[in-house]
Design an enzyme around this catalytic site. Structure first.
Site, mmCIF file in Angstrom:
data_model
loop_
_atom_site.group_PDB
_atom_site.id
_atom_site.type_symbol
_atom_site.label_atom_id
_atom_site.label_comp_id
_atom_site.label_asym_id
_atom_site.label_seq_id
_atom_site.Cartn_x
_atom_site.Cartn_y
_atom_site.Cartn_z
ATOM 1 N N ASP A 21 -4.125 66.441 2.461
ATOM 2 C CA ASP A 21 -3.174 66.582 1.352
ATOM 3 C C ASP A 21 -2.492 67.947 1.408
ATOM 4 O O ASP A 21 -3.105 68.935 1.834
ATOM 5 C CB ASP A 21 -3.934 66.409 0.026
ATOM 6 C CG ASP A 21 -2.996 66.191 -1.154
ATOM 7 O OD1 ASP A 21 -1.800 65.899 -0.922
ATOM 8 O OD2 ASP A 21 -3.455 66.315 -2.298
ATOM 9 N N TRP A 26 3.299 72.510 1.321
ATOM 10 C CA TRP A 26 3.397 73.453 2.445
ATOM 11 C C TRP A 26 4.870 73.622 2.821
ATOM 12 O O TRP A 26 5.347 74.736 3.030
ATOM 13 C CB TRP A 26 2.591 72.913 3.621
ATOM 14 C CG TRP A 26 2.565 73.786 4.849
ATOM 15 C CD1 TRP A 26 1.615 74.728 5.167
ATOM 16 C CD2 TRP A 26 3.504 73.783 5.935
ATOM 17 N NE1 TRP A 26 1.917 75.305 6.368
ATOM 18 C CE2 TRP A 26 3.065 74.746 6.868
ATOM 19 C CE3 TRP A 26 4.660 73.063 6.213
ATOM 20 C CZ2 TRP A 26 3.744 75.002 8.058
ATOM 21 C CZ3 TRP A 26 5.351 73.321 7.390
ATOM 22 C CH2 TRP A 26 4.891 74.285 8.305
ATOM 23 N N HIS A 38 5.094 67.094 7.109
ATOM 24 C CA HIS A 38 4.355 66.006 7.768
ATOM 25 C C HIS A 38 4.222 66.277 9.275
ATOM 26 O O HIS A 38 3.188 65.996 9.871
ATOM 27 C CB HIS A 38 5.036 64.660 7.517
ATOM 28 C CG HIS A 38 5.023 64.256 6.068
ATOM 29 N ND1 HIS A 38 3.902 64.359 5.271
ATOM 30 C CD2 HIS A 38 5.996 63.737 5.260
ATOM 31 C CE1 HIS A 38 4.182 63.923 4.044
ATOM 32 N NE2 HIS A 38 5.450 63.553 4.015
ATOM 33 N N LEU A 132 -15.714 59.982 20.537
ATOM 34 C CA LEU A 132 -15.401 60.086 19.104
ATOM 35 C C LEU A 132 -14.702 58.803 18.680
ATOM 36 O O LEU A 132 -13.790 58.349 19.368
ATOM 37 C CB LEU A 132 -14.453 61.274 18.849
ATOM 38 C CG LEU A 132 -13.881 61.375 17.431
ATOM 39 C CD1 LEU A 132 -14.944 61.888 16.450
ATOM 40 C CD2 LEU A 132 -12.668 62.308 17.372
HETATM 41 C C1 FPP Z 1 -0.267 64.177 1.936
HETATM 42 O O1 FPP Z 1 0.640 65.197 1.726
HETATM 43 C C2 FPP Z 1 -0.151 63.605 3.267
HETATM 44 C C3 FPP Z 1 0.384 62.401 3.555
HETATM 45 C C4 FPP Z 1 0.945 61.502 2.538
HETATM 46 C C5 FPP Z 1 0.486 61.871 4.913
HETATM 47 C C6 FPP Z 1 -0.449 62.434 5.940
HETATM 48 C C7 FPP Z 1 0.279 62.435 7.211
HETATM 49 C C8 FPP Z 1 0.129 63.352 8.186
HETATM 50 C C9 FPP Z 1 -0.907 64.387 8.159
HETATM 51 C C10 FPP Z 1 1.018 63.381 9.359
HETATM 52 C C11 FPP Z 1 1.037 62.175 10.196
HETATM 53 C C12 FPP Z 1 -0.284 61.737 10.669
HETATM 54 C C13 FPP Z 1 -0.476 61.147 11.852
HETATM 55 C C14 FPP Z 1 -1.807 60.563 12.150
HETATM 56 C C15 FPP Z 1 0.569 61.096 12.869
HETATM 57 P P1 FPP Z 1 1.683 65.068 0.547
HETATM 58 O O2 FPP Z 1 2.984 64.671 1.127
HETATM 59 O O3 FPP Z 1 1.155 64.170 -0.517
HETATM 60 O O4 FPP Z 1 1.714 66.556 0.048
HETATM 61 P P2 FPP Z 1 1.998 67.080 -1.419
HETATM 62 O O5 FPP Z 1 0.883 66.570 -2.282
HETATM 63 O O6 FPP Z 1 1.962 68.560 -1.242
HETATM 64 O O7 FPP Z 1 3.353 66.564 -1.800
#
Ligand code: FPP
Length: 246
Positions: A21, A26, A38, A132
């Site tokens: 998260d 960020w 992302h 893994l």
């Molecule tokens: C949460 O941050 C994260 C996500 C919704 C997506 C997670 C995706 C990745 C880490 C990148 C892609 C992954 C792969 C496996 C290629 P948020 O957008 O909710 O952050 P915020 O709460 O600060 O808005």
């Protein structure tokens, strides 16, 4: 190595599960679009996998796309699925060479056919790898997982394969998307939020919970080590009484 880790070498968790998260925050702190967060999050995924391998963790589950994420605007959904597609095309060979077995859990039927085929190819290629097991939770929700398991068990009862009294916790567990995977020992959430957000609800019944203040794109090997160290300090009792001290 700290003395704590030296003493507790045997308590490396078998299964680490992470709610990644903070990508959006960020990015906004840097005046960047969410996609940049992302993308940086995908780099953190690579660091996390490397750390899990180095530390001898056997299962790593990453919450990459929740069932609720479909309600983000079409632009962000297509950014996230595009990133996933890119990751599959460019990283799967590398993960395969590292001995990583890929498994995807979630309501995968909601993705388009071509992405589903890529997921299937990645699973087929890496099926026999043992170093893994990496589970990517995609279009995943813990309640959705429980619901699909309930439906399948009900169907088996209706078809006469099972009687209701044969439904045990073990049988139910084997109908979840995570069938065959041990429950997570530790569930981590980054970004300073203290929620499970519909992640591995059944499977996390006895998991240790670790909350880190770091936004996911900043996650590195040091944070992974911190998680293992915090885990090693916890005494897991699975509901039993504390062990008597002499
Ligand atoms: C949460 O941050 C994260 C996500 C919704 C997506 C997670 C995706 C990745 C880490 C990148 C892609 C992954 C792969 C496996 C290629 P948020 O957008 O909710 O952050 P915020 O709460 O600060 O808005």
């Amino acid at each position: 190595m700290s003395s704590l880790l030296a003493d507790k070498k045997a308590v490396v968790p078998t299964h680490v599960a992470i709610i990644m998260d903070g990508n959006g925050r960020w990015a906004s702190e840097r005046g960047l679009p969410r996609l940049a967060g992302h993308r940086a999050g995908a780099d953190a995924v690579a660091r996390c996998i490397k750390a899990a391998i180095q530390r001898g963790v056997s299962y790593l589950t990453l919450y990459a796309f929740s069932s609720e994420n479909w309600s983000r605007g079409p632009k962000e959904v297509s950014d996230l699925t595009g990133l996933l597609r890119y990751y599959l095309r460019h990283k799967v060979k590398e993960l395969h060479a590292e001995g990583v077995q890929l498994r995807f859990i979630g309501d995968l039927g909601r993705f388009d056919t071509s992405l589903r085929e890529e997921l299937e190819r990645a699973e087929a290629l890496t099926r026999n790898n043992k170093r893994l097991v990496l589970l990517l939770a995609l279009s995943y929700g813990g309640r959705g997982d429980i619901m699909q398991a309930v439906r399948r068990v009900a169907q088996e009862v209706r078809d006469g394969w099972l009687t209701p009294d044969q439904i045990s916790e073990e049988l139910f567990t084997n109908h979840l998307w995570t069938a065959g995977v041990p429950d997570p020992d530790v569930v981590v959430r980054t970004s300073g939020e203290y929620r499970l957000s519909n992640f591995l609800l059944w499977q996390s019944a006895y998991a240790e919970l670790v909350f880190l203040d770091t936004f996911w794109p900043d996650f590195n090997e040091g944070h992974f080590a911190t998680v293992l160290e915090l885990y090693a300090r916890r005494e897991r009792r699975f509901g039993a009484r504390p062990t008597a001290t002499v």
